[in-house]
Structure formats: C-alpha cells, structure tokens
Design a protein around this motif. Structure first.
Motif, PDB file in Angstrom:
ATOM      1  N   THR A 165       0.874  -1.072   0.123  1.00  0.00           N
ATOM      2  CA  THR A 165      -0.026  -0.107   0.027  1.00  0.00           C
ATOM      3  C   THR A 165       0.978   1.197   0.006  1.00  0.00           C
ATOM      4  O   THR A 165       0.601   2.180  -0.654  1.00  0.00           O
ATOM      5  N   TRP A 166       1.942   1.316   0.866  1.00  0.00           N
ATOM      6  CA  TRP A 166       2.669   2.489   0.894  1.00  0.00           C
ATOM      7  C   TRP A 166       3.957   2.756   0.119  1.00  0.00           C
ATOM      8  O   TRP A 166       4.409   3.914  -0.251  1.00  0.00           O
ATOM      9  N   LEU A 173      13.697 -15.107   2.640  1.00  0.00           N
ATOM     10  CA  LEU A 173      15.074 -15.268   2.325  1.00  0.00           C
ATOM     11  C   LEU A 173      15.607 -15.062   3.619  1.00  0.00           C
ATOM     12  O   LEU A 173      16.358 -16.024   4.334  1.00  0.00           O
ATOM     13  N   ASP A 211      -5.107   8.105  -1.094  1.00  0.00           N
ATOM     14  CA  ASP A 211      -4.335   7.577  -1.666  1.00  0.00           C
ATOM     15  C   ASP A 211      -2.724   7.957  -1.063  1.00  0.00           C
ATOM     16  O   ASP A 211      -2.576   9.046  -1.012  1.00  0.00           O
ATOM     17  N   PRO A 212      -2.213   6.744  -0.532  1.00  0.00           N
ATOM     18  CA  PRO A 212      -0.972   7.321   0.259  1.00  0.00           C
ATOM     19  C   PRO A 212       0.216   7.893  -0.503  1.00  0.00           C
ATOM     20  O   PRO A 212       1.160   8.346  -0.027  1.00  0.00           O
ATOM     21  N   LYS A 213       0.201   7.652  -1.831  1.00  0.00           N
ATOM     22  CA  LYS A 213       1.210   8.222  -2.741  1.00  0.00           C
ATOM     23  C   LYS A 213       1.134   9.636  -2.922  1.00  0.00           C
ATOM     24  O   LYS A 213       2.181  10.431  -3.357  1.00  0.00           O
ATOM     25  N   ASN A 214       0.088  10.285  -2.570  1.00  0.00           N
ATOM     26  CA  ASN A 214      -0.332  11.700  -2.729  1.00  0.00           C
ATOM     27  C   ASN A 214       0.137  12.534  -1.599  1.00  0.00           C
ATOM     28  O   ASN A 214       0.356  11.810  -0.353  1.00  0.00           O
ATOM     29  N   SER A 215       0.836  13.593  -1.617  1.00  0.00           N
ATOM     30  CA  SER A 215       1.390  14.382  -0.580  1.00  0.00           C
ATOM     31  C   SER A 215       0.557  15.252   0.356  1.00  0.00           C
ATOM     32  O   SER A 215      -0.480  15.774  -0.268  1.00  0.00           O
ATOM     33  N   THR A 216       0.396  15.013   1.530  1.00  0.00           N
ATOM     34  CA  THR A 216      -0.615  15.746   2.277  1.00  0.00           C
ATOM     35  C   THR A 216      -0.142  17.128   2.853  1.00  0.00           C
ATOM     36  O   THR A 216      -0.699  17.606   3.695  1.00  0.00           O
ATOM     37  N   LYS A 261       4.120  10.921   7.711  1.00  0.00           N
ATOM     38  CA  LYS A 261       4.059  11.518   6.378  1.00  0.00           C
ATOM     39  C   LYS A 261       4.180  12.856   6.294  1.00  0.00           C
ATOM     40  O   LYS A 261       4.508  13.589   5.440  1.00  0.00           O
ATOM     41  N   MET A 294      22.645 -19.667  -6.255  1.00  0.00           N
ATOM     42  CA  MET A 294      21.644 -18.672  -5.486  1.00  0.00           C
ATOM     43  C   MET A 294      21.965 -17.287  -5.292  1.00  0.00           C
ATOM     44  O   MET A 294      20.981 -16.509  -5.445  1.00  0.00           O
ATOM     45  N   LEU A 315      11.222 -12.280  -1.012  1.00  0.00           N
ATOM     46  CA  LEU A 315      12.341 -11.302  -0.168  1.00  0.00           C
ATOM     47  C   LEU A 315      12.212 -11.261   1.192  1.00  0.00           C
ATOM     48  O   LEU A 315      13.092 -11.279   1.631  1.00  0.00           O
ATOM     49  N   LEU A 342       6.527 -12.136  -5.119  1.00  0.00           N
ATOM     50  CA  LEU A 342       8.097 -11.466  -4.989  1.00  0.00           C
ATOM     51  C   LEU A 342       8.537 -10.878  -3.389  1.00  0.00           C
ATOM     52  O   LEU A 342       9.452 -11.210  -2.998  1.00  0.00           O
ATOM     53  N   MET A 379       9.261  -1.465 -13.283  1.00  0.00           N
ATOM     54  CA  MET A 379       8.235  -0.795 -13.290  1.00  0.00           C
ATOM     55  C   MET A 379       9.082   0.754 -13.097  1.00  0.00           C
ATOM     56  O   MET A 379       8.485   1.624 -12.959  1.00  0.00           O
ATOM     57  N   LEU A 399      16.257 -11.055  -7.596  1.00  0.00           N
ATOM     58  CA  LEU A 399      14.990 -10.813  -6.721  1.00  0.00           C
ATOM     59  C   LEU A 399      15.337  -9.230  -6.251  1.00  0.00           C
ATOM     60  O   LEU A 399      14.450  -8.477  -6.416  1.00  0.00           O
ATOM     61  N   LEU A 400      16.718  -8.755  -6.016  1.00  0.00           N
ATOM     62  CA  LEU A 400      16.839  -7.317  -5.609  1.00  0.00           C
ATOM     63  C   LEU A 400      16.354  -6.173  -6.807  1.00  0.00           C
ATOM     64  O   LEU A 400      16.102  -5.172  -6.402  1.00  0.00           O
ATOM     65  N   VAL A 443      13.401  -6.524  -8.438  1.00  0.00           N
ATOM     66  CA  VAL A 443      12.087  -6.513  -9.002  1.00  0.00           C
ATOM     67  C   VAL A 443      11.590  -5.224  -9.123  1.00  0.00           C
ATOM     68  O   VAL A 443      10.719  -5.089 -10.037  1.00  0.00           O
ATOM     69  N   THR A 475       4.436  -4.074  -7.056  1.00  0.00           N
ATOM     70  CA  THR A 475       5.201  -5.136  -7.167  1.00  0.00           C
ATOM     71  C   THR A 475       4.367  -6.521  -6.556  1.00  0.00           C
ATOM     72  O   THR A 475       3.447  -6.228  -5.483  1.00  0.00           O
ATOM     73  N   ARG A 505       8.024  12.392   2.004  1.00  0.00           N
ATOM     74  CA  ARG A 505       7.396  11.113   2.062  1.00  0.00           C
ATOM     75  C   ARG A 505       8.486  10.296   2.803  1.00  0.00           C
ATOM     76  O   ARG A 505       8.902   9.394   2.556  1.00  0.00           O
ATOM     77  N   LEU A 555      19.599 -14.426  -6.178  1.00  0.00           N
ATOM     78  CA  LEU A 555      19.056 -13.293  -5.130  1.00  0.00           C
ATOM     79  C   LEU A 555      19.237 -11.999  -5.905  1.00  0.00           C
ATOM     80  O   LEU A 555      18.386 -11.070  -5.740  1.00  0.00           O
TER      81      LEU A 555
END
Lengths: 366, 363
Positions: free
Chosen positions: A113-114, A130, B113-118, A257, B5, A127, A123, B19, B12-13, B15, A119, A266, B9
């Motif tokens: 969420t945060w 491990l 939406d926690p992605k927005n700045s408050t 926040k 391994m 992480l 996955l 995006m 995985l880092l 991932v 992702t 953030r 690993l």
C-alpha cells in the motif's frame, strides 16, 4: 543436563527477543483502535494492559521454572499424557502458524500500500522469506542476536516519532477520564492483545542462560513495549485531533507522512523500510516456533527440513492467494481471539494445574 | 550451487526495476486547481516541462469532469507524460467552488491515496481560477514555485496564514474547531497573498478576514514568532491622529473558559512584549511609556474584538476556542450539538496588555 547448551541466549538477548516480538504490526493501527473505543483516554488502557501482561508473563515463568529444561512442547506431554499433550502441542503450533501468517501478510500488505504498489506479493514474500529462512535456520541463539541487533538499529525511530509532537496540542488530551472508566476497561481488551508475544516465553525460556533473571527480564521486555506503545499513542493523540484519529487506518504512518525536510519528502517510506526489521523480529520468532514445534512433534532434532518446507508453503500460498485488506483484518482478529486464550487464559490455567499436580505428585514421592 | 543462489538473489533485488519511470517521461503535477463552471468541476494541473525545445517552462492542463481522479484520467490524454501527483505543492480552489461545495468530497483522493502528498498548501483563490492559471509572470519563477514563495513570504509577514492539506482535514474533522485557509488573488497582473478564508462546520467557505486583520488573527493563534509588526493609530492631546509601529516579539497567553448562565465565557489574557520601531510624533518615552502602552493595548483590544465578532457572526471557530472548552468544560461541551453555534453565542473577554521592551536608539 542442559539440552540446549549450544543455543543459550543472554538475558539482554532474551529481553530484546521478547519485546521485539511484542512490538510489531499492531503498533501501526493501535492508536486508531484505542481512540475509537476510549477516545484520548486510551493511553490509560495501555498502562493497565501493561500490568496484566506482566502478571501473565510472570505466571508463565513460574510454570516453566518447575522444569527448567522443558519447552511448552515437552511440558504438555509431561503433564497431559500422550494424546492430550500432542493436541496441546498442535494447538500451540497452530497458534504460532496463525500469528506468523498474519504478521507476514500484514507486512506485505502495508508495504504494497505504502511503498511498492506495483510489485506482486509473491516477490515480496520471497524477499521476506530469504532472510527469515537464514535466521530461523540457526536456532534461538541467532534469533536472540538478531533481536538485539535490530533493537540497537532502530533506536532512532522513537526520536523521529516525537518530532510531530511539537506541532500538536496537549489540549487534545484533556480532560483525563472524558467518559469515565467504562470505555477504558473496554479498551484494555485491545491493549492486552497488543502485548501478545510474551507467550513465546513458553518456548524461549529453556534457552535463557541465567534463569534467575527471567522474571526481571520479562518485566523489562514488557516495559520496553509499553513505553513504545505509549509514546506512539500519545503522539498520535496530541498530533491528530481526537475526532480524526479513529478515521485513519494506520495513524502511525499518517503521522510520519507529515515529517518533511527540505531535502526529503515522504519520510514514511524510509521509516517503513526500517520498520521491516521491527516486523521481522515479530514474524521470524513465530515462524521459528511453528517449525520448531512441528519438528518436535516428529521427534526431529534438526528443524531445517521443516523450515524449508514451511518457507516453500508460504511462497506457494502467496502465489495462489493475495489477501484483501478485509481478509487481513479477519486474520488479525482470529489471532487476537486465539491469543487472548493462548497468552492469558491458558497460562493461568496451566499454572494452577501444574501447581496442583505437583502438589499431589510431590506428596506421593515422599 | 551457492553461486547460482547468489545470482538468483541479485535478480530478486531488481524486482522494482521493471516498473521504472524516467523523470522526463512524467508529468509532475505541482499545483492542482479546482474551479466550477455550469455544475461541472474544472481541474487545472500545472506541471513543469523538462524539454529544451518547449517554449514554456510549465504546462497547464484544463479538464472538466466529476471528481479529481476522474479529471486525472482525462488529463492523461493531454499530458506529455504519465501524470504523477506525489509532488503536489499547492492545491488551489476558487472561492466559488469553496462556497458551494463541501471541500472534503473533492479532496478525498488526496488523503486516501498514500502516494499523494498531504503537506501541500491549501489555498483559496479570490476570483475565477483561469486568472491565476494563465497569468504571465515574467519576473517570477514557474507558477507553482511562485505561488508557494508568495504564500510563504506573506505568511512570515503575517499577511495571511498557512494551511496544509493534513491540517485542513484535522481542523475539519475536529468538533471543536473549524478550518481556515490563506487567500490569494491576482491584482493588476500580480500575484498577491493576503487575508484568511473562513470555513464553517460543513467545510463551506463563509467569509474572510482582510489582509490587515491577519496579524491579529496570528496573535489570537499564539503565532507571534518570528515577530509580528503592527502599525496602530494613536490619538494625541491635539486630536491629531499619529501612528506608532511596534513589532511584537514575545507573547504570553491564557485562555480561560467557563460556563455561566447558559453560555460559554472565555477570559483571554494576552501579555505582549513589543519593540517600538516607529513613531510619527515625538513621544517622551521616559514619561509617557505607560500611557503609550495603554493606548496600544486598547487599540489592539479593539481589533481583536472586531475579528472575534466577525468569526461569531459567521459561526466559525478557527482559533480553537473549542479546544479549551472541551478540555476544561467537557460536560457542557459534549451537550452542544454544534460547537460553532455555541461559540457564536459565547461571551469573549479579551484583555491584552503591551509592554514596550525596547524603543531603539532614539530617546
């Protein structure tokens, strides 16, 4: 004869292990839950809950003292015979499994969420698993060391939480005892559950090197947790208005926040990344307890194989099942319901039962 | 086996890397503007342009739709990059939309939406928003930066106030207070911040304090630091009005609530310690210091009482008298259906005192 000679932990490690288990996911939502029931008087409920959890953990230690080398798994067999003992054993394992599932899935959900909304959860599960695997494989001594390490690593976090304090108003806290004592006692049920974690003393007590410090250690561990809960709850109450706190799902994170420096925004993202350590000290001991319990059930000394299977199961489950927030809440409420019995009712009954049985048996021996 | 391994690993880092988004492919919305026209919400998104070939350094996208999110979807059709809201600095709403709508219903997405700045500044704009959005400011930086700079400077000079989204929500939800916000307007082609917009319990704009009332509002809020400058008229013996400027450095406040004869009563005692910075007439500071202090206190009292009366008329409590009422008179506070209505009837007794601690290097 000492059974766990190579896995003993010091008193300090024991303290940090127990308080590390106690401080986990609950703290993120505790202020909102308390404000919902008892308004700004919720902090009194924490103090009461602290007292109750200390009594419960003392009962656990008093019970365990009678057989210093036994974990709860050995103890249940000793007192309840093979069939009932195994059932009790299984119940405890199931409890630890439920707790670890709840912690891991909540942690994943919070992170999604945060911080990492895109992702996929499997996955993240990989992480998480491990390091969890590497630590849980090595037994209690490594768990203890890890807990101590994490404690020192995260000492700066309470200081950070106190930053918003100066922007708040102490007037929000007044008057004390807004609605009298009734809602506070209702809230005690919530706070008592946020102290869950000390019941793992059932498992970790035999590993403690200096057993005479056990009670002191339990009191200190509970106090560390109580202090943390109090700090965060009071900060939330002072910063947010009493009417706003219940409207937030994770007030602690919303609080962070607002911290903003000219060079970074953030801040809760950084906080959460570090908070993963704190959550791991809750999750990993529960996973260890689950795995340790299962391997004891099969009379296996080495728990690595069971751990590998458990980790694989966790990962596979995360592939098939991505819990929604309401599922996670249901899981949490199950844990709490189960935990109330497992950590408070059960130790009390066990203590009485063991004392009575020993009194009878003691009479026979002579 | 081990080596494999480690390689696994490392994968995985990474991932998060799938995006990734390039900074110049994003449209970072620094300012959101909300206006209303014919029952539709008009949203302006102002974002910087990082392209050397572009003539303007920022772009303004205007869309109309039902809600903020709805508008963002629509804006994506115009924008040169993917729209990102996490860096928002200002949220500007026009006076018209603030008057007609509960502000909360439109701001919800910014909190949810926690992605927005408050921590974005919340501003009420006096006039239609297109005046602000298509303003030409040749002597100022990008619009979003200019808005913020003008606002912060005005706030420091106590010409207006400052309000971030989070605080706006807190004041709105709290039963004991009502929200307020800084005001901004375009005056002769220039951006001006001044005055304070007052919202009622339904989060609707009801009225405003003027720019010259803002310093007194700051005093009532106990926000004196770094210093609050006032210029006050003083009547001398020869009936001529002279002016004295003071800069208030320290303040000591006490708000005492009580409940008598079916209404709340607040005894407000304010002790101000000020530096005299200017006087248009000669004042013998040795002899007349106390007299001047009393005259100043009286003038300040008049001003403070007038803005409190204004707030009572609008039935708003942006100062937070309700906090004191709740803290010390909880039983009666709880019985009030609406604190703002109770506040409007309250008897507020303001007694400021002024002490001149310094009057410069002249006698």
């Amino acid at each position: 004869m000492k059974r766990y000679q190579f896995n003993e932990i010091t008193t300090m490690q024991y303290i940090f292990l127990i308080s590390g288990i106690q401080i986990g996911i609950g703290i993120l939502s505790l202020p909102a839950q308390l404000a919902d029931i008892a308004n700004t008087d919720g902090w009194i409920a924490i103090v009461i809950g602290w007292g109750i959890s200390i009594i419960a953990s003392m009962l656990i230690i008093k019970t365990m003292e009678k057989h210093k080398q036994d974990t709860i798994f050995d103890l249940s067999r000793r007192y309840f015979g093979r069939i009932f003992g195994s059932l009790l054993h299984l119940a405890f394992v199931a409890y630890a499994l439920l707790a670890s599932m709840t912690v891991v899935f909540t942690a994943i959900h919070v992170i999604q969420t945060w911080v990492l909304p895109n992702t996929p959860n499997y996955l993240l599960m990989m992480l998480f698993m491990l390091p969890g695997f590497l630590i849980a494989r090595n037994g209690v001594r490594v768990l203890g060391r890890y807990a101590e390490f994490v404690f020192y690593l995260t000492l700066w976090m309470p200081v950070l939480i106190a930053i918003p304090l100066q922007k708040g108003s102490v007037l929000h806290m007044l008057p004390i005892l807004k609605e009298g004592w009734a809602p506070i006692f209702q809230a005690v049920k919530t706070t008592v559950l946020s102290f869950l974690g000390f019941e793992l003393a059932f498992v970790f007590y035999p590993f403690l090197k200096e057993k005479k410090h056990a009670i002191k250690a339990m009191i200190i561990a509970n106090s560390i947790s109580a202090f943390t809960f109090l700090l965060i709850t009071v900060t939330c109450f002072i910063f947010f208005s009493p009417d706003e706190t219940p409207s937030l799902v994770w007030p602690t994170l919303s609080l962070l926040k607002t911290i903003e420096f000219s060079f970074i925004e953030r801040f809760e993202v950084i906080f959460l990344s570090f908070y993963l350590f704190v959550m791991s000290t809750t999750g990993i001991p529960y996973i260890f307890t689950t795995v340790f319990g299962i391997s004891q059930l099969f009379k296996k000394q080495d728990h690595t194989i069971v751990l590998v299977i458990a980790v694989c199961v966790f990962i596979v489950v995360s592939f098939l099942y991505n819990p929604s927030f309401s599922h996670i809440q249901t899981m949490g409420s199950w844990w709490e319901r189960y935990g109330l019995w497992g950590a408070y009712v059960f130790p009390t009954c066990l203590f009485i039962y063991v004392s009575v049985v020993r009194w009878f048996r003691g009479g026979k021996k002579k | 086996m081990r080596k494999h391994m480690y390689i696994f690993l490392c994968f995985l880092l990474t991932v998060g890397c799938g995006m990734q988004s390039q900074l110049d492919d994003l449209t970072l919305v620094l300012t959101i503007g909300l206006d209303e026209k014919d029952g539709k919400i008009i949203v302006y998104s102002v974002s910087p342009v990082f392209n050397k070939e572009a003539k303007n350094i920022y772009e303004v996208i205007r869309t109309s739709g039902v809600t903020l999110r709805d508008n963002r979807f629509k804006a994506n059709a115009f924008a040169s990059g993917k729209i990102v809201g996490g860096k928002t600095q200002n949220v500007v709403v026009s006076k018209r939309i603030a008057k007609n709508h509960d502000m909360f219903s439109y701001l919800d997405v910014l909190y949810r939406d926690p992605k927005n700045s408050t921590t974005a500044n919340f501003i009420v704009f006096d006039g239609p928003l297109k005046n602000l959005m298509y303003i030409r400011l040749d002597d100022k930086p990008r619009l979003s930066v200019a808005i913020r700079d003008v606002l912060l400077t005005a706030h420091k000079g106590k010409q207006t106030t400052k309000m971030d989204l989070l605080q706006f929500r807190r004041l709105s939800i709290d039963r004991a207070q009502t929200p307020f916000a800084p005001m901004m307007k375009v005056y002769k082609g220039d951006l001006v911040a001044g005055g304070i917009a007052l919202f009622n319990e339904q989060r609707k704009y009801v009225g405003a304090l003027f720019q010259k009332e803002s310093p007194y509002f700051a005093i009532l809020q106990k926000q004196i630091k770094p210093s609050t400058s006032l210029t006050l008229p003083i009547k001398k013996q020869n009936k001529q009005t002279e002016f004295v400027s003071i800069s208030i450095e320290h303040g000591h406040f006490s708000y005492k609530p009580s409940f008598q004869h079916g209404m709340f009563r607040f005894d407000v005692r304010i002790k101000l310690r000020a530096v005299l910075t200017e006087a248009t007439a000669y004042i013998d500071m040795k002899k007349d210091k106390q007299k001047i202090e009393q005259l100043l206190a009286k003038e300040i009292q008049k001003q403070l009482e007038s803005i409190v009366r204004k707030m009572q008329k609008y039935e708003v409590d942006p100062i937070g008298f309700g906090l004191y009422a709740r803290a010390y008179e909880y039983k009666t506070f709880k019985k009030q259906k609406s604190w703002a209505k109770a506040f409007a009837k309250a008897d507020i007794n303001i007694r400021p005192t002024v002490e001149i601690i310094n009057y410069g290097v002249l006698q």
